[in-house]
Design a protein around this motif. Structure first.
Motif, PDB file in Angstrom:
ATOM      1  N   GLY A 184      97.209  38.959  21.738  1.00 15.03           N
ATOM      2  CA  GLY A 184      96.828  39.719  20.558  1.00 15.03           C
ATOM      3  C   GLY A 184      95.534  40.476  20.749  1.00 15.03           C
ATOM      4  N   ASP A 185      94.565  40.219  19.859  1.00 17.56           N
ATOM      5  CA  ASP A 185      93.272  40.897  19.918  1.00 17.56           C
ATOM      6  C   ASP A 185      92.145  39.963  20.346  1.00 17.56           C
ATOM      7  OD1 ASP A 185      94.586  43.126  19.035  1.00 17.56           O
ATOM      8  OD2 ASP A 185      93.620  43.220  17.075  1.00 17.56           O
ATOM      9  N   THR A 186      92.478  38.783  20.875  1.00 20.30           N
ATOM     10  CA  THR A 186      91.427  37.901  21.372  1.00 20.30           C
ATOM     11  C   THR A 186      90.832  38.443  22.661  1.00 20.30           C
ATOM     12  OG1 THR A 186      92.304  35.902  20.330  1.00 20.30           O
ATOM     13  CG2 THR A 186      90.923  35.588  22.265  1.00 20.30           C
ATOM     14  N   LEU A 187      91.685  38.770  23.601  1.00 19.37           N
ATOM     15  CA  LEU A 187      91.253  39.249  24.917  1.00 19.37           C
ATOM     16  C   LEU A 187      91.855  40.616  25.176  1.00 19.37           C
ATOM     17  CD1 LEU A 187      89.900  38.657  27.707  1.00 19.37           C
ATOM     18  CD2 LEU A 187      92.072  37.583  28.388  1.00 19.37           C
ATOM     19  N   PHE A 188      91.000  41.575  25.537  1.00 23.36           N
ATOM     20  CA  PHE A 188      91.463  42.869  26.019  1.00 23.36           C
ATOM     21  C   PHE A 188      91.102  42.993  27.488  1.00 23.36           C
ATOM     22  CE2 PHE A 188      90.509  44.262  21.475  1.00 23.36           C
ATOM     23  CZ  PHE A 188      91.844  44.139  21.085  1.00 23.36           C
ATOM     24  N   SER A 189      91.737  43.909  28.178  1.00 24.48           N
ATOM     25  CA  SER A 189      91.336  44.133  29.555  1.00 24.48           C
ATOM     26  C   SER A 189      89.933  44.719  29.578  1.00 24.48           C
ATOM     27  CB  SER A 189      92.307  45.070  30.272  1.00 24.48           C
ATOM     28  OG  SER A 189      91.984  45.153  31.642  1.00 24.48           O
ATOM     29  N   ALA A 190      89.026  44.013  30.237  1.00 24.86           N
ATOM     30  CA  ALA A 190      87.603  44.364  30.327  1.00 24.86           C
ATOM     31  C   ALA A 190      86.867  44.223  28.998  1.00 24.86           C
ATOM     32  CB  ALA A 190      87.408  45.771  30.890  1.00 24.86           C
ATOM     33  N   GLY A 191      87.473  43.568  28.023  1.00 25.10           N
ATOM     34  CA  GLY A 191      86.813  43.425  26.730  1.00 25.10           C
ATOM     35  C   GLY A 191      87.407  42.310  25.899  1.00 25.10           C
ATOM     36  N   CYS A 192      87.067  42.308  24.618  1.00 26.81           N
ATOM     37  CA  CYS A 192      87.615  41.351  23.664  1.00 26.81           C
ATOM     38  C   CYS A 192      87.605  42.001  22.294  1.00 26.81           C
ATOM     39  CB  CYS A 192      86.814  40.044  23.655  1.00 26.81           C
ATOM     40  SG  CYS A 192      85.159  40.177  22.923  1.00 26.81           S
ATOM     41  N   GLY A 193      88.236  41.359  21.328  1.00 31.07           N
ATOM     42  CA  GLY A 193      88.276  41.904  19.983  1.00 31.07           C
ATOM     43  C   GLY A 193      86.921  41.839  19.295  1.00 31.07           C
ATOM     44  N   ARG A 194      86.775  42.634  18.250  1.00 29.70           N
ATOM     45  CA  ARG A 194      85.572  42.537  17.437  1.00 29.70           C
ATOM     46  C   ARG A 194      85.533  41.169  16.744  1.00 29.70           C
ATOM     47  NH1 ARG A 194      82.429  46.938  15.916  1.00 29.70           N
ATOM     48  NH2 ARG A 194      83.059  48.923  16.842  1.00 29.70           N
ATOM     49  N   MET A 195      84.358  40.687  16.480  1.00 33.31           N
ATOM     50  CA  MET A 195      84.183  39.374  15.874  1.00 33.31           C
ATOM     51  C   MET A 195      84.121  39.539  14.354  1.00 33.31           C
ATOM     52  SD  MET A 195      81.574  36.412  17.142  1.00 33.31           S
ATOM     53  CE  MET A 195      80.080  37.318  16.684  1.00 33.31           C
ATOM     54  N   PHE A 196      85.295  39.656  13.722  1.00 30.96           N
ATOM     55  CA  PHE A 196      85.348  39.912  12.290  1.00 30.96           C
ATOM     56  C   PHE A 196      85.120  38.653  11.459  1.00 30.96           C
ATOM     57  CE2 PHE A 196      88.047  43.628  13.607  1.00 30.96           C
ATOM     58  CZ  PHE A 196      87.184  44.605  13.135  1.00 30.96           C
ATOM     59  N   GLU A 197      85.671  37.530  11.887  1.00 30.36           N
ATOM     60  CA  GLU A 197      85.649  36.337  11.042  1.00 30.36           C
ATOM     61  C   GLU A 197      85.036  35.108  11.723  1.00 30.36           C
ATOM     62  OE1 GLU A 197      89.867  37.627   8.875  1.00 30.36           O
ATOM     63  OE2 GLU A 197      89.671  35.639   9.780  1.00 30.36           O
ATOM     64  N   GLY A 198      85.145  34.971  13.002  1.00 27.06           N
ATOM     65  CA  GLY A 198      84.670  33.776  13.672  1.00 27.06           C
ATOM     66  C   GLY A 198      83.208  33.860  14.061  1.00 27.06           C
ATOM     67  N   THR A 199      82.742  32.837  14.765  1.00 28.23           N
ATOM     68  CA  THR A 199      81.377  32.785  15.272  1.00 28.23           C
ATOM     69  C   THR A 199      81.382  33.043  16.776  1.00 28.23           C
ATOM     70  OG1 THR A 199      81.464  30.418  15.779  1.00 28.23           O
ATOM     71  CG2 THR A 199      80.822  31.046  13.531  1.00 28.23           C
ATOM     72  N   ALA A 200      80.208  33.303  17.307  1.00 25.54           N
ATOM     73  CA  ALA A 200      80.087  33.508  18.751  1.00 25.54           C
ATOM     74  C   ALA A 200      80.508  32.255  19.502  1.00 25.54           C
ATOM     75  CB  ALA A 200      78.662  33.896  19.114  1.00 25.54           C
ATOM     76  N   GLU A 201      80.155  31.092  18.973  1.00 24.54           N
ATOM     77  CA  GLU A 201      80.547  29.833  19.617  1.00 24.54           C
ATOM     78  C   GLU A 201      82.056  29.692  19.666  1.00 24.54           C
ATOM     79  OE1 GLU A 201      76.433  29.650  18.387  1.00 24.54           O
ATOM     80  OE2 GLU A 201      78.254  30.134  17.256  1.00 24.54           O
ATOM     81  N   THR A 251      91.516  49.715  27.603  1.00 25.46           N
ATOM     82  CA  THR A 251      90.922  49.383  28.899  1.00 25.46           C
ATOM     83  C   THR A 251      89.885  50.401  29.353  1.00 25.46           C
ATOM     84  OG1 THR A 251      93.048  48.383  29.467  1.00 25.46           O
ATOM     85  CG2 THR A 251      91.444  48.658  31.244  1.00 25.46           C
ATOM     86  N   ALA A 252      90.187  51.679  29.259  1.00 27.14           N
ATOM     87  CA  ALA A 252      89.271  52.699  29.769  1.00 27.14           C
ATOM     88  C   ALA A 252      87.922  52.643  29.049  1.00 27.14           C
ATOM     89  CB  ALA A 252      89.894  54.086  29.639  1.00 27.14           C
ATOM     90  N   ALA A 253      87.965  52.557  27.720  1.00 30.72           N
ATOM     91  CA  ALA A 253      86.716  52.483  26.953  1.00 30.72           C
ATOM     92  C   ALA A 253      85.974  51.185  27.241  1.00 30.72           C
ATOM     93  CB  ALA A 253      87.019  52.609  25.458  1.00 30.72           C
ATOM     94  N   ASN A 254      86.715  50.093  27.375  1.00 26.11           N
ATOM     95  CA  ASN A 254      86.067  48.815  27.669  1.00 26.11           C
ATOM     96  C   ASN A 254      85.360  48.845  29.021  1.00 26.11           C
ATOM     97  OD1 ASN A 254      86.858  47.604  25.276  1.00 26.11           O
ATOM     98  ND2 ASN A 254      88.679  46.653  26.154  1.00 26.11           N
ATOM     99  N   LEU A 255      85.950  49.522  29.983  1.00 29.76           N
ATOM    100  CA  LEU A 255      85.340  49.586  31.306  1.00 29.76           C
ATOM    101  C   LEU A 255      84.032  50.379  31.298  1.00 29.76           C
ATOM    102  CD1 LEU A 255      88.525  49.992  33.494  1.00 29.76           C
ATOM    103  CD2 LEU A 255      86.873  48.120  33.650  1.00 29.76           C
ATOM    104  N   GLU A 256      83.921  51.361  30.413  1.00 28.67           N
ATOM    105  CA  GLU A 256      82.655  52.081  30.300  1.00 28.67           C
ATOM    106  C   GLU A 256      81.544  51.118  29.894  1.00 28.67           C
ATOM    107  OE1 GLU A 256      82.919  55.442  27.732  1.00 28.67           O
ATOM    108  OE2 GLU A 256      84.642  56.317  28.778  1.00 28.67           O
ATOM    109  N   PHE A 257      81.846  50.243  28.942  1.00 31.82           N
ATOM    110  CA  PHE A 257      80.845  49.246  28.543  1.00 31.82           C
ATOM    111  C   PHE A 257      80.608  48.237  29.656  1.00 31.82           C
ATOM    112  CE2 PHE A 257      79.853  45.042  26.833  1.00 31.82           C
ATOM    113  CZ  PHE A 257      78.622  45.307  26.246  1.00 31.82           C
TER     114      PHE A 257
END
Length: 237
Positions: A128-145, A170-176
């Motif tokens: 889903g939106d937990t893990l993206f290639s070179a990134g992860c989803g925005r933290m809308f509801e959970g904590t960093a932990e 992926t492309a945008a995530n790789l820029e970061f």
């Protein structure tokens, strides 16, 4: 097992799992009904089940529409808050879909949302939106932990596991990722590959757990504090 990407909206992928050649499909996160219908029509098959990873509209909006034509089980998060789910699931629950001999294991992965779950069968993880290639989803509801723990749970899967993310980011995530780890040669090399793929209109998914361990700053974060720093930076990047 064959997994196909059904493009939806601007950058979503609805994943269609065919356990066997020519079999009906398991549809993962049907945010939009019409692309699914067209894909099924083109392959002359039906639906055997739905998997839902979390409650966001772009993962669920097509579900009730499709259920009018396909009265099949809907596997998804516990809570009773997502209309249409018939088999609610929690952490480490295992199940099989009628018509598919494989066993699937559920991981609860809060962070992007509190209800987020991922579906795993050996060789394949639908995240889903937990893990993206070179990134992860925005933290809308959970904590960093919570989010860091969720990503580390996925990182423990075999490195050859295919990772099916729900967005073509992926492309945008790789820029970061390059900004976060400018000396990481794996990121530089993969950025070149991804640029070539996208220039030809090709998707960059699935990824693999092994690749993400090399190029994903969020999966590589040593602790929750480092994850939180990266996530805040990425939100403003």
């Amino acid at each position: 097992m064959h997994v196909a990407a059904i493009p939806a909206f601007d950058d979503n992928y609805i994943w269609a799992i065919q356990p066997y050649a020519g079999s009906d499909a398991i549809i993962v996160d049907p945010g939009e009904a019409e692309p699914v219908r067209q894909w099924l029509k083109g392959h002359d098959i039906g639906i055997m089940a739905f998997f839902i990873t979390h409650h966001h509209w772009d993962h669920t909006n097509g579900l009730m529409d499709l259920l009018r034509d396909y009265q099949v089980p809907v596997y998804g998060p516990r809570g009773g808050h997502i209309e249409g789910i018939t088999i609610p699931l929690g952490h480490l629950e295992r199940f099989s879909v009628d018509g598919d001999d494989r066993a699937y294991t559920v991981f609860t992965t809060p962070g992007h949302t509190l209800d987020h779950i991922c579906f795993y069968t050996p060789g394949h993880a639908f995240v889903g939106d937990t893990l993206f290639s070179a990134g992860c989803g925005r933290m809308f509801e959970g904590t960093a932990e919570q989010f860091h723990k969720s990503l580390q749970c996925l990182a423990e899967l075999p490195e050859s596991t295919n990772v099916y993310c729900a967005h073509e980011y992926t492309a945008a995530n790789l820029e970061f990722a390059l900004a976060a780890e400018p000396e990481n040669q794996d990121i530089h090399q993969y950025s070149t590959q991804v640029k070539a793929l996208r220039e030809h209109g090709l998707k960059t998914l699935p990824s693999t757990i092994g690749l993400e361990k090399q190029i994903n700053p969020f999966l590589r974060a040593a602790n929750a504090d480092e994850f939180a720093r990266l996530r805040q930076w990425k939100d403003q990047f």
